[in-house]
Design a protein around this motif. Structure first.
Motif, PDB file in Angstrom:
ATOM      1  N   HIS A 245       0.872  -1.206   0.035  1.00 17.93           N
ATOM      2  CA  HIS A 245      -0.111  -0.037  -0.295  1.00 17.93           C
ATOM      3  C   HIS A 245       0.985   1.545  -0.009  1.00 17.93           C
ATOM      4  CE1 HIS A 245      -4.213  -1.652   1.017  1.00 17.93           C
ATOM      5  NE2 HIS A 245      -3.366  -2.687   0.825  1.00 17.93           N
ATOM      6  N   ARG A 263     -10.031  -5.236  -0.653  1.00 18.41           N
ATOM      7  CA  ARG A 263      -9.887  -4.437  -2.030  1.00 18.41           C
ATOM      8  C   ARG A 263     -11.255  -5.020  -2.809  1.00 18.41           C
ATOM      9  NH1 ARG A 263      -7.429  -0.199  -1.900  1.00 18.41           N
ATOM     10  NH2 ARG A 263      -7.112  -0.298  -4.175  1.00 18.41           N
ATOM     11  N   GLU A 285      -4.445  -4.973  -7.773  1.00 19.67           N
ATOM     12  CA  GLU A 285      -5.462  -5.277  -6.627  1.00 19.67           C
ATOM     13  C   GLU A 285      -4.847  -6.441  -5.683  1.00 19.67           C
ATOM     14  OE1 GLU A 285      -7.803  -3.504  -5.432  1.00 19.67           O
ATOM     15  OE2 GLU A 285      -7.445  -1.678  -6.923  1.00 19.67           O
TER      16      GLU A 285
END
Length: 501
Positions: A245, A263, A285
């Motif tokens: 992240h 997510r 993702e």
């Protein structure tokens, strides 16, 4: 101004990993010029103008001699604006405007504004981990949001380039933020107790789950509730997930506090957005969901070519992207939760609405997922709409706290089993059979089911893992007949609305 040279340590991001780069600066006599060599990208080439303006605005003198900046190793492509600060600092050290000992113990990264202010850049956690391997501390801008407690590494900040004159650096402290309190609880889901059981099993064993049902059945709400029954991340997992992240500039405080990432990409996601890629290569993702949950709503609306890219991460727990400059490996160990309608109109098999789709349309819609991907999803369940009376009744179902208790019990029992026999958890069906401790009757039932359902080797292995998780939830050392039956029902027995039987 005299000539001279300096060398300090910077770093560049490659995927989610920071690679150390030596920033060498030479100021020598010759035609005035300012060049950067060592395979820099456009952002680094533009640093020349930012560095020149920042040095002048902060009261330092920009050398009129020839300036050459070398980023070593020269064979590694460097990207990003994080080389602004080390290049500027290297020039000031080489010309004697700052003492050379100032940068000896630091890995330096930061972006400069034209007035000399210093900003941190995305990926600060990766730079901290890189500094730890080098035995250095980190020197960056003052607005780093993704700082973490990395043992043995301190992070110092400088607000402006001119602040380096005094040598007084500010030590940054990571912010302590408590874990998020989830506002969505399983008790808010009415009339879906079988689905809740499936989610509890999925959370207990990190199994993938596919929900098939009409619009308004509560599929998305069920998926949103999952975060409330997952145990907090362990310390190593927090760093791994927060690092991904951090690289893309997303908030990391909740992950560092122990919350698992969740997510939910839109079904228009591209391969680069879902799996990773681009130039420079960035995580997708699946990597952002590392150690957490990836929820794919409207699964059949994703491009089939994009969905098939999920097969390798689901098996290996990582993403391997091969490019001209080498192979990028990024973590991607996640639990897949997916939801889809049974047909294009959404009402195939629904008791209240008639379906308007033809048989060909229904089959085409379902085939967009593909058998190989479906085989890698452990649990597939029907989620039917509850009747109106369910929502007006006073009785609520099991809450997240009740389900979490069973999840923690199963995980603790699984850890106890593995501590007694460290060989448990090894890959292969033989190891799974040893973990299950079948008696003759149960093994015979499993064998007959495998023959009847024409199960592949992967399907057999995933069914065994599912049965083992169900047995762990009742703290049973062996997998009994009822555990196998429930595993088979969660994986294979669908109603008419699913169409995957």
């Amino acid at each position: 101004m005299g000539v001279g040279s300096s060398s300090l340590m910077g770093a560049t991001l490659r995927g989610v990993t920071a690679i150390p780069v030596s920033v060498e600066v030479a100021v020598s006599s010759g035609l005035p010029g300012f060049s950067v060599v060592g395979m820099p990208d456009a952002a680094i080439q533009e640093a020349r103008e930012r560095v020149r303006a920042a040095i002048k605005m902060c009261g330092f003198e920009m050398p009129r001699e020839k300036i050459v900046v070398n980023l070593a190793p020269g064979s590694l492509r460097k990207t990003g604006s994080g080389f602004d600060l080390p290049i500027a600092l290297g020039i000031l050290l080489a010309t004697g405007q700052l003492p050379k000992r100032l940068a000896e113990d630091y890995l330096v990264v930061g972006e400069l504004s034209l007035d000399g202010r210093v900003s941190s850049i995305p990926g600060l956690l990766s730079f901290q981990l890189c500094a730890k391997e080098l035995g250095l501390d980190v020197l960056t801008g003052s607005n780093g949001r993704d700082l973490a407690h990395v043992h043995g590494v301190r992070c110092y900040s400088v607000e402006r380039l001119s602040s380096l004159r005094s040598g007084a650096l500010c030590e940054e402290q990571p912010h302590s933020i408590g874990a998020k309190k989830f506002s969505v609880d399983f008790s808010q889901v009415r009339g879906q107790e079988l689905a809740k059981r499936a989610f509890q099993v999925a959370a207990a064993g990190d199994h993938g789950l596919l929900m098939v049902g009409p619009p308004g059945a509560g599929k998305t709400l069920l998926a949103r509730c999952l975060a409330g029954i997952l145990p907090p991340l362990e310390e190593e997992q927090r760093i791994e997930s927060a690092q991904v992240h951090s690289v893309v500039g997303l908030e990391t405080s909740l992950i560092l506090a122990g919350e698992r990432p969740f997510r939910s990409p839109h079904h228009s996601a591209t391969t680069a957005g879902l799996i990773g890629g681009g130039s420079p290569v960035r995580p997708g993702e699946v990597s952002l969901a590392h150690n957490g949950v990836l929820f794919l709503d409207e699964l059949a609306e994703f491009k089939p070519s994009v969905l098939q890219q999920l097969r390798q991460p689901l098996e290996s727990g990582c993403v391997c992207l091969t490019r001209a400059d080498g192979t990028y490996v990024m973590p991607a160990r996640f639990s897949l939760i997916a939801a889809m309608n049974p047909c294009p109109c959404g009402y195939f098999g629904d008791r209240e609405h008639s379906c308007r789709c033809t048989e060909r349309q229904v089959l085409t819609y379902r085939n967009r997922i593909g058998g190989p991907l479906l085989d890698r999803i452990d649990i597939r369940i029907d989620v039917m709409r509850a009747g109106p009376e369910t929502y007006f009744g006073a009785k609520t179902g099991k809450s997240s706290a009740e389900l979490l208790e069973g999840v923690l019990r199963a995980r603790e029992f699984s850890s106890w089993r593995h501590s007694r026999n460290p060989e448990n958890g090894a890959p292969g069906i033989e190891a799974l059979l040893d973990e299950c401790h079948f008696d003759t009757e149960t093994q015979s039932r499993m064998l007959n089911a495998a023959r009847t359902l024409r199960m592949s080797g992967r399907s057999v292995a995933r069914t065994l893992r599912l049965a083992r998780t169900i047995a762990d939830m009742v703290e049973s050392a062996s997998v009994a007949d009822e555990h196998v039956s429930e595993a088979l029902s969660l994986r294979f027995e669908f109603g008419d609305t699913s169409g995957f039987a």
